[in-house]
Design a protein around this motif. Structure first.
Motif, short mmCIF file in Angstrom:
data_model
loop_
_atom_site.label_atom_id
_atom_site.label_comp_id
_atom_site.label_asym_id
_atom_site.label_seq_id
_atom_site.Cartn_x
_atom_site.Cartn_y
_atom_site.Cartn_z
N SER A 173 0.85 -1.18 0.00
CA SER A 173 0.00 0.00 0.00
C SER A 173 0.89 1.23 0.00
CB SER A 173 -0.91 0.01 1.24
OG SER A 173 -1.79 1.12 1.20
N ILE A 174 0.70 2.12 -0.94
CA ILE A 174 1.52 3.33 -1.03
C ILE A 174 1.32 4.17 0.23
CG2 ILE A 174 1.84 5.49 -2.30
CD1 ILE A 174 1.04 3.98 -4.85
N PRO A 175 2.36 4.39 1.01
CA PRO A 175 2.20 5.12 2.28
C PRO A 175 1.58 6.50 2.12
CG PRO A 175 4.35 4.07 2.18
CD PRO A 175 3.75 3.91 0.83
N LEU A 176 1.93 7.21 1.06
CA LEU A 176 1.38 8.56 0.86
C LEU A 176 -0.13 8.54 0.71
CD1 LEU A 176 4.08 9.84 -1.67
CD2 LEU A 176 3.70 10.73 0.63
N ALA A 177 -0.67 7.40 0.25
CA ALA A 177 -2.13 7.26 0.09
C ALA A 177 -2.77 6.64 1.33
CB ALA A 177 -2.44 6.41 -1.13
N GLY A 358 -5.26 7.39 -3.64
CA GLY A 358 -4.19 6.54 -4.15
C GLY A 358 -3.72 6.98 -5.51
N LEU A 359 -3.34 6.01 -6.34
CA LEU A 359 -2.78 6.27 -7.66
C LEU A 359 -3.52 5.45 -8.70
CD1 LEU A 359 1.02 6.55 -8.44
CD2 LEU A 359 -0.52 5.41 -10.04
N SER A 360 -3.95 6.12 -9.75
CA SER A 360 -4.64 5.43 -10.84
C SER A 360 -4.21 6.02 -12.17
CB SER A 360 -6.16 5.51 -10.68
OG SER A 360 -6.60 6.85 -10.68
N ILE A 361 -4.25 5.19 -13.19
CA ILE A 361 -3.81 5.58 -14.53
C ILE A 361 -4.92 5.32 -15.52
CG2 ILE A 361 -2.08 5.25 -16.34
CD1 ILE A 361 -0.25 4.03 -14.16
N GLU A 362 -5.30 6.33 -16.27
CA GLU A 362 -6.22 6.16 -17.39
C GLU A 362 -5.40 6.18 -18.68
OE1 GLU A 362 -9.42 5.60 -17.54
OE2 GLU A 362 -10.01 5.89 -15.44
N MET A 363 -5.71 5.28 -19.59
CA MET A 363 -4.91 5.11 -20.81
C MET A 363 -5.85 5.00 -22.01
SD MET A 363 -2.16 2.03 -21.29
CE MET A 363 -1.43 1.58 -22.86
N ILE A 364 -5.52 5.74 -23.07
CA ILE A 364 -6.33 5.73 -24.28
C ILE A 364 -5.38 5.99 -25.45
CG2 ILE A 364 -6.89 8.20 -24.24
CD1 ILE A 364 -9.79 7.38 -25.04
N ALA A 365 -5.76 5.60 -26.66
CA ALA A 365 -4.80 5.67 -27.77
C ALA A 365 -5.40 6.23 -29.05
CB ALA A 365 -4.24 4.27 -28.05
N LEU A 366 -4.58 6.99 -29.76
CA LEU A 366 -4.80 7.34 -31.15
C LEU A 366 -3.82 6.50 -31.98
CD1 LEU A 366 -5.10 11.23 -30.85
CD2 LEU A 366 -6.96 9.59 -31.20
N LYS A 367 -3.75 6.76 -33.29
CA LYS A 367 -2.89 5.94 -34.14
C LYS A 367 -1.42 6.04 -33.75
CE LYS A 367 -5.67 5.86 -38.39
NZ LYS A 367 -5.73 6.34 -39.80
N SER A 377 -3.65 11.11 -5.36
CA SER A 377 -4.21 11.89 -4.27
C SER A 377 -3.11 12.55 -3.45
CB SER A 377 -5.08 11.00 -3.37
OG SER A 377 -4.33 9.92 -2.84
N PHE A 378 -1.90 12.56 -3.96
CA PHE A 378 -0.74 13.18 -3.31
C PHE A 378 0.12 13.84 -4.38
CE2 PHE A 378 -0.22 8.65 -4.03
CZ PHE A 378 0.92 8.58 -4.80
N SER A 379 0.94 14.80 -3.99
CA SER A 379 1.67 15.61 -4.97
C SER A 379 3.06 15.07 -5.29
CB SER A 379 1.80 17.05 -4.46
OG SER A 379 2.49 17.08 -3.22
N ASN A 380 3.60 14.16 -4.48
CA ASN A 380 4.94 13.62 -4.72
C ASN A 380 4.98 12.86 -6.04
OD1 ASN A 380 7.35 11.95 -4.58
ND2 ASN A 380 7.45 12.51 -2.42
N GLU A 381 5.94 13.18 -6.89
CA GLU A 381 6.01 12.60 -8.23
C GLU A 381 7.06 11.49 -8.36
OE1 GLU A 381 5.50 15.56 -11.57
OE2 GLU A 381 6.07 16.93 -9.96
#
Length: 419
Positions: A173-177, A358-367, A377-381
């Motif tokens: 579990s990501i501690p920051l979340a 927490g952390l989530s990723i949305e992914m979508i594509a063009l050609k 939900s946190f600012s640390n990158e």
């Protein structure tokens, strides 16, 4: 009226649920009148999206909404379901070159809204260019509904088969979340665009799909960044579409569950082996016995709610979702936009919401590119930077913008009086 079943869990959040957004930046300035005309043609075909929610004794039903849509020239998002949106559950607006389609998750999921988005783009580009364009699209204004297009998956009666998904111990579990005790009013988002040819080459070389490749690399980034031990497992919760497995591949309504893809920090398996394991897990997940189990779980929750009286009691039952944390992270790949000739007029596409812990990723594509919206939900990158370094190390070309603090508005359903 049609009762919402599989989308019920998004209708009882404390103070409302945040809008989902697809934003599409075109290569030219958007013309207001042409967009209004394109929307008019599109909504004729997707008339079931011209709706509002009616609450009866705490249950929500979809009914036709005769109030007009207002196509706004504004980048600002407005609360869905309320007076400002004329009680509609979708909102189309634009600013400069960017088109925004906001929609309520209780109405549909990402795959469910895509046909509407494709059709809107088709009509708009056709109007503004005057050209006869080709698009893989059965959703023109003159076409009839596809088989089961408006079918509610929650009304299916499925065999009560057992699930095949493995449970894991030592899930990281990501501690920051995990330290965040309440749902935030904002989120942080980083846009990453990845060159299709280099990602597909990496995926092909390691026998992975694009989604599996991203799942492995981001899991590795988290494990490396936090120096995880062999007793800790990073889990990618991969959104998996259930439509085909239950014979409802055309339904616009919510029909998704999640497969757990593990990454053990001390594991020395190659990318090929990890991809092979993930392919096997996803194949098992899509077997009939598990697909039925996953959808039956959603249906069982809906049926349980039906037996509870009143909005407040239903909301209390679902309060666990208000600040739910899905360890370790979530990945949702909607798929290719599949725009045909229209692709050449589109600069970029992004999809996102806010408020998720927490952390989530949305992914979508063009050609030519895959677009990732990494939401936190946190600012640390630190996880994002580690992921981008892995892309670089594996010769996967990308561009990335700076981190944005943002929010999408919560719906106004909670302000309606209970009937």
């Amino acid at each position: 009226m049609n009762k919402i079943k599989t989308g019920q869990c998004y209708l009882y959040r404390e103070n409302g649920y945040e809008s989902m957004v697809i934003d599409i930046t075109l290569k030219k300035q958007i013309e207001h009148e042409a967009l209004k005309d394109a929307f008019s043609l599109t909504i004729q075909r997707f008339d079931y999206l011209s709706c509002k929610l009616k609450e009866v004794a705490g249950d929500f039903y979809l009914e036709q909404n005769s109030l007009p849509f207002v196509i706004r020239n504004s980048p600002n998002h407005i609360p869905l379901g309320g007076k400002e949106a004329n009680e509609h559950l979708i909102d189309v607006h634009f600013h400069d070159k960017t088109l925004y389609i906001d929609y309520h998750h209780g109405l549909c999921d990402g795959k469910g809204i895509l046909p509407f988005v494709r059709s809107l783009l088709y009509h708009y580009i056709s109007i503004t260019t005057g050209e006869k364009l080709s698009i893989n699209n059965n959703y023109t204004e003159s076409s009839s509904y596809l088989l089961n297009e408006t079918k509610e998956p929650g009304n299916l009666i499925l065999s009560p088969l057992k699930h095949t998904q493995k449970e894991y111990t030592g899930v990281y579990s990501i501690p920051l979340a995990s330290e965040q005790a309440s749902r935030l009013t904002h989120s942080y988002r980083r846009e990453v665009s990845i060159d299709s040819s280099s990602l597909l080459s990496f995926a092909k070389n390691h026998n992975a799909t694009p989604a599996i490749a991203i799942a492995i690399l981001f899991s590795e980034a988290i494990a490396n960044t936090d120096n995880l031990t062999n007793s800790e497992t990073v889990i990618c919760n991969l959104a998996v579409d259930l439509r085909d497995g239950v014979g409802l591949n055309n339904t616009f309504k919510n029909c998704v569950s999640t497969a757990k893809l593990p990454y053990i920090a001390s594991n020395q398996d190659s990318y090929e082996k990890l991809a092979e394991n993930n392919r096997e897990l996803i194949a098992n997940f899509k077997k009939e016995e598990n697909i039925n189990y996953q959808l039956n779980t959603i249906i069982s929750l809906s049926n349980h709610l039906d037996g509870i009286e009143g909005f407040t009691n239903k909301q209390q039952t679902l309060s666990i979702f208000n600040n739910l944390l899905s360890d370790t992270f979530i990945l949702s790949y909607i798929g290719q936009m599949d725009l045909g000739d229209i692709d050449q007029y589109v600069h970029s596409v992004h999809t996102y919401s806010s408020g998720t812990r927490g952390l989530s990723i949305e992914m979508i594509a063009l050609k030519e590119k895959f677009y990732l919206d990494i939401m936190q939900s946190f600012s640390n990158e630190k996880y994002i930077e580690a992921f981008l370094q892995l892309l670089k190390d594996n010769s996967i070309n990308y561009d990335s913008l700076t981190l944005k603090k943002y929010s999408t508005p919560k719906d106004m359903l909670h302000n309606k009086s209970i009937l």
